[in-house]
Enzyme design. Structure first.
Site, PDB file in Angstrom:
ATOM      1  N   VAL A 109      -6.282   9.660  -1.234  1.00 14.97           N
ATOM      2  CA  VAL A 109      -6.875  10.094  -2.602  1.00 14.97           C
ATOM      3  C   VAL A 109      -7.776   9.009  -3.242  1.00 14.97           C
ATOM      4  O   VAL A 109      -8.572   9.353  -3.924  1.00 14.97           O
ATOM      5  CB  VAL A 109      -5.590  10.524  -3.582  1.00 14.97           C
ATOM      6  CG1 VAL A 109      -6.120  10.669  -5.110  1.00 14.97           C
ATOM      7  CG2 VAL A 109      -4.993  11.877  -3.045  1.00 14.97           C
ATOM      8  N   GLU A 110      -7.085   7.780  -2.893  1.00 16.33           N
ATOM      9  CA  GLU A 110      -7.826   6.562  -3.591  1.00 16.33           C
ATOM     10  C   GLU A 110      -9.217   6.499  -2.923  1.00 16.33           C
ATOM     11  O   GLU A 110     -10.295   6.044  -3.650  1.00 16.33           O
ATOM     12  CB  GLU A 110      -6.792   5.344  -3.877  1.00 16.33           C
ATOM     13  CG  GLU A 110      -5.810   5.519  -4.388  1.00 16.33           C
ATOM     14  CD  GLU A 110      -6.007   5.433  -5.906  1.00 16.33           C
ATOM     15  OE1 GLU A 110      -7.092   4.565  -6.261  1.00 16.33           O
ATOM     16  OE2 GLU A 110      -5.398   5.762  -7.064  1.00 16.33           O
ATOM     17  N   SER A 111      -9.347   6.309  -1.878  1.00 19.82           N
ATOM     18  CA  SER A 111     -10.504   6.042  -0.858  1.00 19.82           C
ATOM     19  C   SER A 111     -10.857   6.618   0.149  1.00 19.82           C
ATOM     20  O   SER A 111     -11.847   6.488   0.935  1.00 19.82           O
ATOM     21  CB  SER A 111     -10.166   4.619  -0.579  1.00 19.82           C
ATOM     22  OG  SER A 111      -9.347   4.454   0.529  1.00 19.82           O
TER      23      SER A 111
END
Length: 264
Positions: A109-111
């Site tokens: 989700v982050e990267s």
């Protein structure tokens, strides 16, 4: 109460109702008529870090439905294939620290599990650490090296940070939300609203959707068939049917208790 009275009258008139977690049966003793309605709860039996997602709640189901649809695209499908080896690196490190392996989806989700990912605020790497936080948890960030781009080192740092968050918040689902919003903000929501249930908290849109994104990522990786079911047009009708049948089962248990008390 009216439903229970109707059920009791039905029992008196037609025979015996049998209730279980798998079916609702109506047996007519004389004609041996059996009507069975199966309950398949697999559609909503979804959990994250040990917490059951309350998908019988309409607003929760709608949020999850939207997120499942958002991830059904060629880019995400390619990414799923690309990151398999990285996930095999992250999972044993999480286990070593006693952290639920569901949190391995945070870098997705982050990267999108990309070492070179840089956020507008300056967070870098798989786990999107800001420079100060990265250094605090033992990573080198200077002109010669940036450990935020090293999967193993950054995952160890992330585990240390996640454990700190858990000591502060006591819930892994809230820990996931705090990874997005910060522990201070999540703690304030919990105190001000008097509720520790992530799915009941009123927060900004990004944080309110964050855990749903993690759960949807997990589901697409582990149970794509169920994800396709959630994309179907009749999914909310099926959820309503599950809820209604489970209510009948619960009411049947009350009726059995009433009859048992009356016969004793």
């Amino acid at each position: 109460m009216l439903r229970i009275l109707i059920l009791m009258l039905a029992i008196a008139s037609f025979g015996v109702f049998k209730f279980s977690n798998q079916s609702v049966e109506k047996v007519e003793e004389k004609n041996e008529l059996v009507i069975v309605e199966d309950i398949d709860t697999k559609l909503i039996d979804i959990n994250f870090c040990g917490d059951t997602i309350p998908l019988k709640q309409v607003y929760v189901a709608k949020r999850y439905h939207r997120t499942i649809q958002d991830y059904d695209n060629p880019t995400f499908r390619k990414m799923r294939k690309r990151v398999k080896n990285n996930m095999k690196v992250i999972e044993p490190i999480l286990k070593r620290y006693g952290i639920p392996t569901d949190l391995k989806y945070i870098p997705i989700v982050e990267s999108t599990m990309t070492a070179s990912a840089v956020s507008p605020k300056g967070a870098v790497g798989y786990w999107q650490f800001m420079p100060e936080t990265a250094r605090e948890f033992g990573l080198t960030v200077d002109s010669t090296a940036d450990d935020r781009k090293n999967l193993v080192k950054s995952t160890h740092a992330a585990c240390k940070y996640l454990l700190r968050l858990h000591r502060q918040l006591g819930s892994w689902t809230l820990v996931a939300a705090a990874y997005n919003a910060g522990p201070g903000r999540i703690s304030r929501h919990v105190v001000q609203q008097g509720n520790e249930d992530y799915f009941a908290l009123r927060m900004n849109q990004e944080t309110s959707q964050y855990v749903f994104r993690l759960v949807a990522a997990k589901e697409w990786f582990t149970n794509p068939e169920r994800c396709q079911e959630w994309r179907a047009k009749d999914v909310f009708r099926r959820i309503a049917k599950i809820s209604e049948t489970q209510k009948l089962i619960e009411e049947g248990a009350v009726v059995r208790a009433v009859l048992a008390a009356a016969g004793s």
